[in-house]
Design a protein around this motif. Structure first.
Motif, PDB file in Angstrom:
ATOM      1  N   HIS A   1     -10.675  -1.021   0.644  1.00  0.00           N
ATOM      2  CA  HIS A   1      -9.992  -1.983   1.031  1.00  0.00           C
ATOM      3  C   HIS A   1      -7.906  -1.464   0.561  1.00  0.00           C
ATOM      4  CE1 HIS A   1      -7.607  -5.632   1.598  1.00  0.00           C
ATOM      5  NE2 HIS A   1      -7.655  -5.237   3.430  1.00  0.00           N
ATOM      6  N   GLN A   2      -8.106  -1.285  -0.438  1.00  0.00           N
ATOM      7  CA  GLN A   2      -6.745  -0.871  -0.880  1.00  0.00           C
ATOM      8  C   GLN A   2      -6.152   0.482  -0.388  1.00  0.00           C
ATOM      9  OE1 GLN A   2      -4.799  -2.226  -4.137  1.00  0.00           O
ATOM     10  NE2 GLN A   2      -3.479  -0.906  -3.707  1.00  0.00           N
ATOM     11  N   ASN A   3      -7.205   1.478  -0.066  1.00  0.00           N
ATOM     12  CA  ASN A   3      -6.878   2.659  -0.235  1.00  0.00           C
ATOM     13  C   ASN A   3      -6.628   3.029   1.865  1.00  0.00           C
ATOM     14  OD1 ASN A   3      -7.754   3.964  -2.065  1.00  0.00           O
ATOM     15  ND2 ASN A   3      -9.526   4.893  -1.539  1.00  0.00           N
ATOM     16  N   GLU A   4      -7.639   1.676   2.353  1.00  0.00           N
ATOM     17  CA  GLU A   4      -6.670   1.670   3.540  1.00  0.00           C
ATOM     18  C   GLU A   4      -5.461   0.824   3.403  1.00  0.00           C
ATOM     19  OE1 GLU A   4      -9.414  -1.201   5.408  1.00  0.00           O
ATOM     20  OE2 GLU A   4     -11.109   0.369   5.191  1.00  0.00           O
ATOM     21  N   ARG A   5      -5.027   0.094   2.373  1.00  0.00           N
ATOM     22  CA  ARG A   5      -3.567  -0.936   2.276  1.00  0.00           C
ATOM     23  C   ARG A   5      -2.507   0.415   2.257  1.00  0.00           C
ATOM     24  NH1 ARG A   5      -2.492  -5.413  -1.766  1.00  0.00           N
ATOM     25  NH2 ARG A   5      -4.779  -5.067  -1.558  1.00  0.00           N
ATOM     26  N   THR A   6      -2.231   1.247   1.260  1.00  0.00           N
ATOM     27  CA  THR A   6      -1.669   2.601   0.724  1.00  0.00           C
ATOM     28  C   THR A   6      -1.370   3.235   1.746  1.00  0.00           C
ATOM     29  OG1 THR A   6      -3.112   2.344  -1.290  1.00  0.00           O
ATOM     30  CG2 THR A   6      -1.455   4.391  -0.959  1.00  0.00           C
ATOM     31  N   ALA A   7      -2.355   3.697   2.569  1.00  0.00           N
ATOM     32  CA  ALA A   7      -2.281   4.837   3.731  1.00  0.00           C
ATOM     33  C   ALA A   7      -1.707   4.104   5.312  1.00  0.00           C
ATOM     34  CB  ALA A   7      -3.552   4.654   4.509  1.00  0.00           C
ATOM     35  N   ARG A   8      -1.440   2.799   5.194  1.00  0.00           N
ATOM     36  CA  ARG A   8      -1.275   1.956   6.112  1.00  0.00           C
ATOM     37  C   ARG A   8      -0.078   1.783   5.788  1.00  0.00           C
ATOM     38  NH1 ARG A   8      -4.515  -1.590   7.376  1.00  0.00           N
ATOM     39  NH2 ARG A   8      -3.518  -3.107   5.360  1.00  0.00           N
ATOM     40  N   GLN A   9       1.020   1.917   4.294  1.00  0.00           N
ATOM     41  CA  GLN A   9       1.608   1.472   4.054  1.00  0.00           C
ATOM     42  C   GLN A   9       3.107   2.797   3.447  1.00  0.00           C
ATOM     43  OE1 GLN A   9       1.536   0.292   0.105  1.00  0.00           O
ATOM     44  NE2 GLN A   9       1.567  -1.652   0.803  1.00  0.00           N
ATOM     45  N   LEU A  10       1.931   3.498   3.372  1.00  0.00           N
ATOM     46  CA  LEU A  10       2.662   5.383   4.091  1.00  0.00           C
ATOM     47  C   LEU A  10       2.844   5.865   5.283  1.00  0.00           C
ATOM     48  CD1 LEU A  10       0.998   7.276   1.186  1.00  0.00           C
ATOM     49  CD2 LEU A  10       3.005   6.552   1.083  1.00  0.00           C
ATOM     50  N   SER A  11       1.975   5.525   6.417  1.00  0.00           N
ATOM     51  CA  SER A  11       3.005   6.102   7.523  1.00  0.00           C
ATOM     52  C   SER A  11       3.375   5.464   8.215  1.00  0.00           C
ATOM     53  CB  SER A  11       1.294   5.497   8.380  1.00  0.00           C
ATOM     54  OG  SER A  11       0.642   4.643   8.460  1.00  0.00           O
ATOM     55  N   GLU A  12       3.602   3.874   7.870  1.00  0.00           N
ATOM     56  CA  GLU A  12       4.758   2.732   7.635  1.00  0.00           C
ATOM     57  C   GLU A  12       5.867   3.330   7.452  1.00  0.00           C
ATOM     58  OE1 GLU A  12       3.434  -1.376   7.079  1.00  0.00           O
ATOM     59  OE2 GLU A  12       2.343  -1.331   8.760  1.00  0.00           O
ATOM     60  N   SER A  13       6.025   4.374   6.985  1.00  0.00           N
ATOM     61  CA  SER A  13       7.715   4.844   5.962  1.00  0.00           C
ATOM     62  C   SER A  13       7.226   5.973   5.901  1.00  0.00           C
ATOM     63  CB  SER A  13       7.113   4.810   4.127  1.00  0.00           C
ATOM     64  OG  SER A  13       6.032   5.858   3.800  1.00  0.00           O
ATOM     65  N   ALA A  14       6.496   6.808   6.622  1.00  0.00           N
ATOM     66  CA  ALA A  14       6.645   8.256   7.647  1.00  0.00           C
ATOM     67  C   ALA A  14       7.518   8.034   8.992  1.00  0.00           C
ATOM     68  CB  ALA A  14       5.372   8.865   6.884  1.00  0.00           C
ATOM     69  N   LEU A  15       7.018   7.071   9.414  1.00  0.00           N
ATOM     70  CA  LEU A  15       7.473   6.427  10.866  1.00  0.00           C
ATOM     71  C   LEU A  15       8.816   5.555  10.698  1.00  0.00           C
ATOM     72  CD1 LEU A  15       4.144   4.811  12.098  1.00  0.00           C
ATOM     73  CD2 LEU A  15       5.187   7.083  12.819  1.00  0.00           C
ATOM     74  N   ALA A  16       9.191   5.163   9.760  1.00  0.00           N
ATOM     75  CA  ALA A  16      10.278   4.615   9.648  1.00  0.00           C
ATOM     76  C   ALA A  16      11.593   5.316   9.186  1.00  0.00           C
ATOM     77  CB  ALA A  16      10.538   3.228   8.090  1.00  0.00           C
TER      78      ALA A  16
END
Length: 146
Positions: free
Chosen positions: A128-143
């Motif tokens: 769950h922690q890894n999924e959350r981190t990956a989601r945050q990284l992809s969101e910041s890259a898209l922003a």
């Protein structure tokens, strides 16, 4: 003399076999590493998901406790309590039958079941922690503008 020696050896073999099937009770008491961020709901979800995946039946869920039981081959039955918070849980023995619980010792199958639950809960929380981190990284890259 040979007869007495045989009887003694058989008795020792039986005692060795019996003593190997009972092990000291295992009660995992785990505080999560600081790198694993979790809230109470995520902890509860990880516990329940692991219990179900391992064949346990969840009996009761409250904001601080999960109770579960397992019956294997209609011969072995165990019941556990898992008190938990956002960063801590404990897998505590409640009751059993067919697992020879006596004087803080229990059948090795129970020990294995509890170890697998403990490892599974930690794995769920890490995933769950890894999924959350990956989601945050992809969101910041898209922003970020290109």
């Amino acid at each position: 003399m040979t007869y007495l020696l045989r009887v003694t050896l058989i008795a020792l073999a039986l005692l060795t076999t019996v003593s190997c099937s009972s092990k000291r009770m295992l009660t995992p008491d785990r505080t999560l590493h600081a790198s694993i961020q979790s809230d109470r709901a995520q902890m509860q979800q990880a516990i329940v998901k692991t219990l179900v995946a391992r064949g346990w039946t969840v009996q009761k869920i409250t904001p601080q406790l999960v109770q579960a039981q397992i019956t294997v081959r209609e011969q072995y039955h165990a019941e556990i309590d898992i008190p938990y918070s956002a960063n801590h849980y404990q897998i505590a023995y409640r009751d059993s039958s067919g697992l020879d619980y006596k004087d803080g010792k229990i059948h090795k199958n129970y020990i294995r079941w509890v170890r697998l639950l403990d490892k599974g809960i930690v794995r769920e929380l890490k995933d769950h922690q890894n999924e959350r981190t990956a989601r945050q990284l992809s969101e910041s890259a898209l922003a970020k503008p290109l």
